[in-house]
Design a protein around this motif. Structure first.
Motif, mmCIF file in Angstrom:
data_model
loop_
_atom_site.group_PDB
_atom_site.id
_atom_site.type_symbol
_atom_site.label_atom_id
_atom_site.label_comp_id
_atom_site.label_asym_id
_atom_site.label_seq_id
_atom_site.Cartn_x
_atom_site.Cartn_y
_atom_site.Cartn_z
ATOM 1 N N ASN A 212 0.821 -1.207 0.000
ATOM 2 C CA ASN A 212 0.000 0.000 0.000
ATOM 3 C C ASN A 212 0.861 1.265 0.000
ATOM 4 O O ASN A 212 0.539 2.257 -0.655
ATOM 5 N N SER B 247 -1.552 3.532 -2.116
ATOM 6 C CA SER B 247 -2.968 3.160 -2.011
ATOM 7 C C SER B 247 -3.255 2.691 -0.590
ATOM 8 O O SER B 247 -2.385 2.117 0.077
ATOM 9 N N LYS B 248 -4.440 2.939 -0.127
ATOM 10 C CA LYS B 248 -4.841 2.506 1.212
ATOM 11 C C LYS B 248 -5.924 1.434 1.170
ATOM 12 O O LYS B 248 -6.440 1.035 2.213
ATOM 13 N N THR C 111 2.502 1.597 -3.556
ATOM 14 C CA THR C 111 1.546 1.979 -4.604
ATOM 15 C C THR C 111 0.753 3.232 -4.246
ATOM 16 O O THR C 111 -0.098 3.667 -5.027
#
Length: 327
Positions: free
Chosen positions: A84, A89-90, A87
């Protein structure tokens, strides 16, 4: 049910340790380093124990299983966290969150039971040395590990099944770096009374009771050590238990501290940071505790590192389990 509730959940958001962008590379590097040390350190212990005939004893059979559990323990949470961050992202899917929660709960329970089994092994070795080979036979060693796995799987399956009945709100931000059971329960919009009761009952039954068993075992062990006349004998008995006591102290002081104080720290950042101690730091420290404080492991590591290669398959198992433990 509130109109904001939503049952067709597809994903959650893991907020992690910090949302500050400048801290993400530092967190990524630190956790990657700790994860690699944990995996390779525990894997080295497993390979060393299984390749050295001097370590084919109950004590090191349980240790190799604990090392395997620690590898799985950290692998349920850290890789996803690193992914995460990398990237930016979460997101974690609903299925992925449940799977992470299931396996995390499973391996926490397995660590707990294995530490209890190891305390019992030390108790028999020191308090009943003449009957040790009879009591700690291959059948009993295997049975204790199987029962530990069974209870851990049963508990994890029960907790995950109870989460499946919950409905969640539309705002699904988890203030943590992984899907923890109590965090999932706090996010639910439906009634969580049964979930909370089951969670705290499990903590009392599956953590406090084994911990009480460990305390009882070491009270008997200390009493027996005081009865040993020679100083060398006392040191030998104490050194047998020192590594295990250190790991027990780390495990229970961190994990129980987080869960029992959760009522006052719901969603707090301090609780998330404290969770790092038993989810990441403890499995890593276990490798150092058992390798640096254990004479047999250090000698076996020297013999293991001096070999050109290992002959035959390496399996996580037990051979000559009834031999007396070395210190």
């Amino acid at each position: 049910m509130d109109p904001g509730n939503y049952t067709g959940i597809s994903e959650f958001l893991l907020l992690g340790l910090s949302e500050e962008l400048e801290l993400q590379p530092i967190i990524f590097g630190l956790f990657l380093f700790m994860y690699l040390i944990t995996v390779f350190g525990n894997l080295l212990i497993i390979l060393t124990v299984n390749s050295d005939s001097h370590l084919h004893t109950p004590m090191y059979f349980f240790l190799s299983n604990l090392s395997f559990s620690d590898i799985c323990f950290t692998s349920t949470t850290i890789p996803k966290m690193l992914w995460n961050i990398q990237t930016q992202s979460k997101v974690i899917t609903y299925e992925g969150c449940l799977s992470q929660m299931y396996f995390f709960t499973l391996f926490v329970g397995l660590d707990n039971f294995l530490l209890t089994v190891m305390a019992y092994d030390h108790f028999v070795a020191i308090c009943h040395p003449l009957n040790y080979t009879i009591i700690m036979n291959s059948w009993l060693c295997g049975l204790l590990v199987l029962v530990s796995w069974f209870l851990s799987v049963l508990h994890s399956t029960l907790q995950t099944s109870m989460v499946l009945r919950l409905s969640f709100c539309r705002v699904l931000k988890i203030p943590h770096f992984f899907c923890e059971l109590k965090q999932m329960i706090q996010l639910a919009c439906s009634d969580t009374f049964l979930n909370n009761m089951a969670m705290y009952f499990a903590v009392m039954l599956l953590a406090v009771v084994p911990f009480a068993g460990i305390i009882y075992s070491y009270c008997k062990i200390i009493s027996s050590i005081y009865g040993i006349s020679s100083a060398q004998g006392k040191y030998k008995a104490f050194s047998t238990c020192a590594s295990h006591l250190s790991v027990v102290f780390l495990f229970y002081c961190t994990s129980l501290g987080v869960y029992l104080s959760s009522a006052a720290n719901h969603g707090s950042h301090s609780s998330v940071v404290a969770s790092v101690m038993y989810t990441v730091a403890m499995p890593m420290l276990n490798t150092f505790i058992y390798s640096l404080r254990n004479k047999d492991i250090k000698e076996a590591l020297v013999r293991f590192s001096g070999r050109e290669g290992l002959k035959g398959p390496i399996v996580l198992g037990m051979k000559n389990c009834a031999e007396s433990p070395r210190t």
